[in-house]
Scaffold this motif. Structure first.
Motif, PDB file in Angstrom:
ATOM      1  N   TYR A 156       0.830  -1.204   0.000  1.00  0.00           N
ATOM      2  CA  TYR A 156       0.000   0.000   0.000  1.00  0.00           C
ATOM      3  C   TYR A 156       0.859   1.247   0.000  1.00  0.00           C
ATOM      4  O   TYR A 156       2.072   1.189   0.245  1.00  0.00           O
ATOM      5  CB  TYR A 156      -0.945  -0.020   1.198  1.00  0.00           C
ATOM      6  CG  TYR A 156      -0.288   0.266   2.535  1.00  0.00           C
ATOM      7  CD1 TYR A 156       0.577  -0.653   3.121  1.00  0.00           C
ATOM      8  CD2 TYR A 156      -0.533   1.463   3.207  1.00  0.00           C
ATOM      9  CE1 TYR A 156       1.173  -0.392   4.348  1.00  0.00           C
ATOM     10  CE2 TYR A 156       0.056   1.726   4.439  1.00  0.00           C
ATOM     11  CZ  TYR A 156       0.909   0.795   5.002  1.00  0.00           C
ATOM     12  OH  TYR A 156       1.493   1.059   6.206  1.00  0.00           O
ATOM     13  N   ASP A 157       0.198   2.350  -0.290  1.00  0.00           N
ATOM     14  CA  ASP A 157       0.869   3.644  -0.262  1.00  0.00           C
ATOM     15  C   ASP A 157       0.894   4.102   1.193  1.00  0.00           C
ATOM     16  O   ASP A 157      -0.142   4.469   1.758  1.00  0.00           O
ATOM     17  CB  ASP A 157       0.089   4.624  -1.151  1.00  0.00           C
ATOM     18  CG  ASP A 157       0.738   5.996  -1.206  1.00  0.00           C
ATOM     19  OD1 ASP A 157       1.666   6.256  -0.403  1.00  0.00           O
ATOM     20  OD2 ASP A 157       0.320   6.815  -2.045  1.00  0.00           O
ATOM     21  N   SER A 158       2.085   4.063   1.783  1.00  0.00           N
ATOM     22  CA  SER A 158       2.183   4.341   3.226  1.00  0.00           C
ATOM     23  C   SER A 158       1.890   5.807   3.568  1.00  0.00           C
ATOM     24  O   SER A 158       1.740   6.151   4.734  1.00  0.00           O
ATOM     25  CB  SER A 158       3.572   3.945   3.739  1.00  0.00           C
ATOM     26  OG  SER A 158       4.555   4.630   3.005  1.00  0.00           O
ATOM     27  N   SER A 159       1.801   6.677   2.538  1.00  0.00           N
ATOM     28  CA  SER A 159       1.488   8.087   2.819  1.00  0.00           C
ATOM     29  C   SER A 159      -0.019   8.298   2.989  1.00  0.00           C
ATOM     30  O   SER A 159      -0.468   9.383   3.340  1.00  0.00           O
ATOM     31  CB  SER A 159       2.011   8.972   1.685  1.00  0.00           C
ATOM     32  OG  SER A 159       1.279   8.738   0.504  1.00  0.00           O
ATOM     33  N   VAL A 160      -0.768   7.244   2.732  1.00  0.00           N
ATOM     34  CA  VAL A 160      -2.233   7.362   2.740  1.00  0.00           C
ATOM     35  C   VAL A 160      -2.798   6.967   4.098  1.00  0.00           C
ATOM     36  O   VAL A 160      -2.371   5.986   4.706  1.00  0.00           O
ATOM     37  CB  VAL A 160      -2.831   6.456   1.630  1.00  0.00           C
ATOM     38  CG1 VAL A 160      -4.311   6.208   1.868  1.00  0.00           C
ATOM     39  CG2 VAL A 160      -2.597   7.079   0.275  1.00  0.00           C
ATOM     40  N   ASN A 161      -3.759   7.741   4.566  1.00  0.00           N
ATOM     41  CA  ASN A 161      -4.519   7.386   5.765  1.00  0.00           C
ATOM     42  C   ASN A 161      -5.913   6.957   5.295  1.00  0.00           C
ATOM     43  O   ASN A 161      -6.699   7.778   4.821  1.00  0.00           O
ATOM     44  CB  ASN A 161      -4.613   8.590   6.709  1.00  0.00           C
ATOM     45  CG  ASN A 161      -5.332   8.231   8.002  1.00  0.00           C
ATOM     46  OD1 ASN A 161      -5.931   7.168   8.120  1.00  0.00           O
ATOM     47  ND2 ASN A 161      -5.286   9.129   8.968  1.00  0.00           N
ATOM     48  N   PHE A 162      -6.198   5.676   5.430  1.00  0.00           N
ATOM     49  CA  PHE A 162      -7.433   5.145   4.843  1.00  0.00           C
ATOM     50  C   PHE A 162      -8.690   5.666   5.541  1.00  0.00           C
ATOM     51  O   PHE A 162      -9.787   5.547   5.006  1.00  0.00           O
ATOM     52  CB  PHE A 162      -7.392   3.613   4.842  1.00  0.00           C
ATOM     53  CG  PHE A 162      -6.509   3.066   3.759  1.00  0.00           C
ATOM     54  CD1 PHE A 162      -7.003   2.841   2.479  1.00  0.00           C
ATOM     55  CD2 PHE A 162      -5.173   2.807   3.996  1.00  0.00           C
ATOM     56  CE1 PHE A 162      -6.183   2.373   1.464  1.00  0.00           C
ATOM     57  CE2 PHE A 162      -4.336   2.326   2.997  1.00  0.00           C
ATOM     58  CZ  PHE A 162      -4.844   2.107   1.726  1.00  0.00           C
ATOM     59  N   SER A 163      -8.509   6.238   6.734  1.00  0.00           N
ATOM     60  CA  SER A 163      -9.696   6.779   7.408  1.00  0.00           C
ATOM     61  C   SER A 163     -10.199   8.054   6.722  1.00  0.00           C
ATOM     62  O   SER A 163     -11.289   8.536   7.019  1.00  0.00           O
ATOM     63  CB  SER A 163      -9.388   7.036   8.880  1.00  0.00           C
ATOM     64  OG  SER A 163      -8.391   8.030   8.988  1.00  0.00           O
ATOM     65  N   ASN A 164      -9.372   8.579   5.799  1.00  0.00           N
ATOM     66  CA  ASN A 164      -9.806   9.761   5.053  1.00  0.00           C
ATOM     67  C   ASN A 164     -10.765   9.414   3.912  1.00  0.00           C
ATOM     68  O   ASN A 164     -11.280  10.305   3.250  1.00  0.00           O
ATOM     69  CB  ASN A 164      -8.588  10.498   4.465  1.00  0.00           C
ATOM     70  CG  ASN A 164      -7.731  11.116   5.557  1.00  0.00           C
ATOM     71  OD1 ASN A 164      -8.226  11.428   6.636  1.00  0.00           O
ATOM     72  ND2 ASN A 164      -6.442  11.271   5.290  1.00  0.00           N
ATOM     73  N   TYR A 165     -10.944   8.137   3.680  1.00  0.00           N
ATOM     74  CA  TYR A 165     -11.848   7.712   2.606  1.00  0.00           C
ATOM     75  C   TYR A 165     -13.122   7.141   3.230  1.00  0.00           C
ATOM     76  O   TYR A 165     -13.068   6.467   4.265  1.00  0.00           O
ATOM     77  CB  TYR A 165     -11.197   6.635   1.744  1.00  0.00           C
ATOM     78  CG  TYR A 165      -9.889   7.067   1.114  1.00  0.00           C
ATOM     79  CD1 TYR A 165      -9.879   7.697  -0.125  1.00  0.00           C
ATOM     80  CD2 TYR A 165      -8.680   6.858   1.766  1.00  0.00           C
ATOM     81  CE1 TYR A 165      -8.684   8.107  -0.708  1.00  0.00           C
ATOM     82  CE2 TYR A 165      -7.481   7.270   1.202  1.00  0.00           C
ATOM     83  CZ  TYR A 165      -7.481   7.887  -0.035  1.00  0.00           C
ATOM     84  OH  TYR A 165      -6.311   8.290  -0.604  1.00  0.00           O
ATOM     85  N   GLN A 166     -14.226   7.412   2.577  1.00  0.00           N
ATOM     86  CA  GLN A 166     -15.483   6.955   3.157  1.00  0.00           C
ATOM     87  C   GLN A 166     -16.201   5.954   2.260  1.00  0.00           C
ATOM     88  O   GLN A 166     -16.683   4.920   2.728  1.00  0.00           O
ATOM     89  CB  GLN A 166     -16.390   8.165   3.430  1.00  0.00           C
ATOM     90  CG  GLN A 166     -17.661   7.795   4.164  1.00  0.00           C
ATOM     91  CD  GLN A 166     -18.483   9.021   4.548  1.00  0.00           C
ATOM     92  OE1 GLN A 166     -18.079  10.168   4.334  1.00  0.00           O
ATOM     93  NE2 GLN A 166     -19.652   8.791   5.125  1.00  0.00           N
ATOM     94  N   THR A 167     -16.294   6.252   0.981  1.00  0.00           N
ATOM     95  CA  THR A 167     -17.098   5.402   0.094  1.00  0.00           C
ATOM     96  C   THR A 167     -16.218   4.632  -0.885  1.00  0.00           C
ATOM     97  O   THR A 167     -15.079   5.027  -1.171  1.00  0.00           O
ATOM     98  CB  THR A 167     -18.102   6.258  -0.708  1.00  0.00           C
ATOM     99  OG1 THR A 167     -17.364   7.230  -1.457  1.00  0.00           O
ATOM    100  CG2 THR A 167     -19.076   6.941   0.220  1.00  0.00           C
TER     101      THR A 167
END
Lengths: 212, 205
Positions: free
Chosen positions: A41-52
């Motif tokens: 995965y892209d470690s710079s990404v915070n998946f809690s920022n995505y909802q749908t």
């Protein structure tokens, strides 16, 4: 003559013993043991920022590096359903309104090769744009980018690839959609419908960061 | 793997050719060989004792106490680890059943010295040096990574020979040895092992 044959028999026997005296690795693996699951995965990404999220309505079938068709077999349907369930369990919301662009787009590919050939995962990625048109996600003219790189995973028989795209933050400068997570399954029984639940469960279980 | 098998046969027939040329003072020994990994990183790779091994030698007796010749040993090391997630060198997470295997084939020039002549039990010591052919094979699930290496090999051993009959040439052989097998690849430093052998000695005449 008899005296010469005796040591010969012993030595030939020694040779056969050496060949036979080895534990067969593949015979000591059952089908579940034979499969390998790889995620990145892209470690710079915070998946809690995505909802749908939304899944592509079919699976791309790639053979020997070429897109053959988009398909929706019983296996494919079970796979898409299992992925959807996992995403919902992790707090993401399935976007059913086709007029809305979800935060995450998930597309699945079945990659197969003939026994005579091998394909590396990097080769597969090289042709990704032609397997799934970004237009499908509402981004005509865009390409795909993978900010993380896999080592060279070579496969003979087949592999299953699940790619998660960031549709919330398209790179409008470079006209690219970024993949934020990839799950790859390889090995015996990877295309068996009975194994779908285990395959998807394993890929998500080892991706603890994939949560709302 | 085919090259490895061919090599095994070539060694065996090489031994046979040597044997037929100087049969009078030659003795052939065939032993079952158990090997215990000793080096720490070797134990990390395979901790289990190898019960799949053998050793063969053809030694020329210069007199009743000193003999020298060729010795070939073989051991198959194997360990299967249950499924767990490993970190790949590319940063990926890999869920797999890991199977570590390794085969060693030390081919050595060997010398032995017996302390007693014509005793019912004949203790001896031996030293050897040569080359070690290593087949390294690691499986992620059903997917192998394999590579051959050839390295130096050294051994020291002590044991006993017990003739089947008084003043007989054939007999039972029991020994223990320590193999020093230098290696520095695939994250393993040295393939040293402690070994126990049991077998028979047969005169070639």
């Amino acid at each position: 003559m008899k005296k010469k044959i005796f040591p010969l028999l012993i030595l030939v026997g020694f040779g056969f013993l050496i060949q036979g005296c080895r534990k067969d690795v593949l015979k000591n693996l059952d089908d579940d043991d034979a499969r390998v699951y790889i995620t990145k995965y892209d470690s710079s990404v915070n998946f809690s920022n995505y909802q749908t999220f939304r899944l592509a309505d079919s699976v791309s079938v790639v053979r020997d590096g070429q897109l053959v068709r988009h398909d929706l077999t019983t296996y494919d349907a079970a796979l898409l359903s299992a992925i959807s369930q996992q995403m919902v369990q992790r707090g993401f919301q399935l976007e059913t309104d086709q007029t809305k662009v979800p935060d995450l787009g998930i597309q699945v590919s079945r990659i197969t090769t003939e026994y005579t050939g091998v394909v590396s995962y990097n080769d597969y990625w090289g042709g990704y744009d032609s397997y799934w048109d970004p237009f499908y996600w509402g981004y005509g003219g865009y390409g795909y980018s993978f900010p993380y790189a896999f080592g060279t995973y070579t496969f003979r028989e087949g592999a299953l690839s699940i790619d998660m795209l960031d549709l919330k933050n398209p790179d409008t400068g470079a006209n690219q959609l970024r993949s934020v997570w990839t799950g790859l399954g390889r090995g015996t029984g990877i295309f068996n419908t009975n194994n779908v639940a285990e395959i998807v469960q394993t890929l998500f279980d080892q991706s603890g960061y994939l949560n709302r | 793997m085919k090259t490895f098998k061919k090599l095994c046969f070539l060694i065996c027939f090489g031994l046979f050719a040597t044997a037929t040329a100087e049969a009078q003072r030659l003795k052939f020994a065939l032993n079952y060989n158990v090997a215990v990994p000793m080096s720490e990183s070797f134990k990390d790779y395979v901790s289990k004792t190898s019960l799949r091994g053998m050793q063969g030698s053809i030694l020329y007796s210069f007199n009743e106490q000193i003999r020298a010749g060729l010795q070939v040993s073989y051991n198959d090391f194997y360990e299967k680890f249950p499924r767990q997630v490993y970190k790949g060198s590319d940063g990926s997470d890999i869920s797999t059943v890991l199977t570590n295997t390794l085969q060693t084939l030390p081919i050595m020039v060997k010398g032995e010295y017996s302390f007693m002549k014509e005793a019912r039990v004949q203790p001896y010591v031996g030293v050897g040096a040569g080359v070690n052919i290593v087949n390294f094979e690691q499986y992620l699930g059903e997917f192998p990574y394999a590579k051959y290496y050839s390295k130096a090999a050294f051994t020291v051993d002590v044991g006993i020979l017990v003739p089947f009959r008084k003043e007989g040439n054939s007999g039972f052989r029991l020994s223990t040895s320590y193999n020093y097998l230098p290696f520095n690849d695939e994250g393993i430093k040295n393939l040293n092992s402690w070994n126990v052998q049991a077998g028979v000695v047969i005169p070639l005449k």
